[in-house]
Scaffold this active site. Structure first.
Site, PDB file in Angstrom:
ATOM      1  N   ILE A 172       1.130  -0.900  -0.003  1.00  0.00           N
ATOM      2  CA  ILE A 172       0.364  -0.331   0.101  1.00  0.00           C
ATOM      3  C   ILE A 172       0.843   1.389  -0.111  1.00  0.00           C
ATOM      4  O   ILE A 172       0.246   2.293  -0.611  1.00  0.00           O
ATOM      5  CB  ILE A 172      -1.853  -0.021   1.280  1.00  0.00           C
ATOM      6  N   LYS A 173       1.897   1.072   0.668  1.00  0.00           N
ATOM      7  CA  LYS A 173       2.517   2.374   0.333  1.00  0.00           C
ATOM      8  C   LYS A 173       3.217   2.738  -0.521  1.00  0.00           C
ATOM      9  O   LYS A 173       4.127   4.219  -1.037  1.00  0.00           O
ATOM     10  CB  LYS A 173       4.471   2.090   1.795  1.00  0.00           C
TER      11      LYS A 173
END
Length: 283
Positions: free
Chosen positions: A132-133
């Site tokens: 997700i980062k």
């Protein structure tokens, strides 16, 4: 660079002046540093098409090797018409547009299974796309509401990845390879493609997407994969491709404007280009 009367048809490197062909080349030879090693380095440069090469740096490396930097003009030029470039055939979509495209096209979540296979322990690439980062200010595929992501991490056996793809009902299998000694990345990907074909005999195989710094986009057919991403790939490149490939290129109404805006119009070579170049398509 803008060209007032159109781009050139052929190019050479630019060093001190236009078309002088000047390049800098560095390499190591398996010789102790000395007159013989330096002469061999210059001869190698000449055989590689460099005129009047200059040895600008040389040093001993260990006891049996020497490192060199050579500067000179190459005799070769590149005819631009002969250069093959894999163009992006799909529009870059926002995360919301990807979600809408997938949900309208598949009517369910898109399942992605990713891993680094073989002995490759370098997860930076696969994590940049899946986690997700994300990467370069963009969220990874885990951020998308339309996708279910299974990241198996590093050093995953090909057989284990295939079994997991089958059990998860994968729509796409993503593989990142950074270890390239003895072309291990090519061997691993070909093995994965063959095992996926065997596991899905008589059924539609998931998309097989590979990426890494030593892959060239034009290698897809040779490797038996659906898509190859090279250096600089960002999550939106991959997400947009998956949405395009798995929904037959169908776009929801809200994405049509973006898709139209992302289509590159042919440049008028008699006028300087005014739009910035998007070089992200260059994992």
């Amino acid at each position: 660079m803008n060209f007032p009367v159109g781009p050139p048809t052929a190019v050479r490197p630019y060093g001190d002046t236009t078309d002088d062909g000047m390049v800098q080349l560095s390499f190591t030879l398996p010789l102790p540093h000395g007159p013989l090693a330096e002469a061999a380095a210059l001869e190698l440069a000449r055989r590689m098409g460099m005129e009047r090469p200059l040895l600008v740096h040389a040093r001993q490396v260990g006891t049996e090797f020497s490192f060199f930097v050579v500067y000179g003009a190459v005799v070769h030029r590149v005819e631009l018409e002969s250069v093959d470039v894999v163009e992006r055939e799909y529009p870059l979509l926002s995360a919301q547009e990807v979600d809408e495209t997938v949900h309208e096209g598949l009517r369910r979540d898109l399942v992605v299974v990713g891993a680094c296979i073989g002995t490759d322990a370098h997860t930076v690439g696969i994590d940049a796309i899946l986690n997700i980062k994300g990467f370069a200010g963009q969220k990874g595929l885990e951020y998308y509401h339309s996708m279910r992501v299974v990241n198996l991490g590093a050093q995953v056996a090909v057989a284990d990845l295939v079994r997991r793809a089958v059990s998860e009902g994968a729509d796409a299998v993503l593989v990142s390879q950074a270890v390239t000694q003895r072309d291990a990345h090519l061997t691993n990907v070909r093995e994965l493609g063959a095992e996926l074909d065997a596991a899905y005999a008589g059924r539609t195989r998931p998309l097989l997407v590979v990426g890494g710094p030593r892959f060239a986009p034009g290698m897809a057919a040779e490797l038996g994969v659906d898509r190859v991403f090279g250096r600089g790939t960002t999550p939106d490149d991959v997400a947009s491709y998956l949405a395009h490939a798995l929904t037959g290129g169908r776009l929801p109404a809200t994405a049509t404007a973006t898709a139209t805006a992302n289509v590159t119009e042919p440049a008028n070579v008699t006028e300087p280009a005014t739009e910035p170049v998007d070089d992200r398509s260059a994992v």
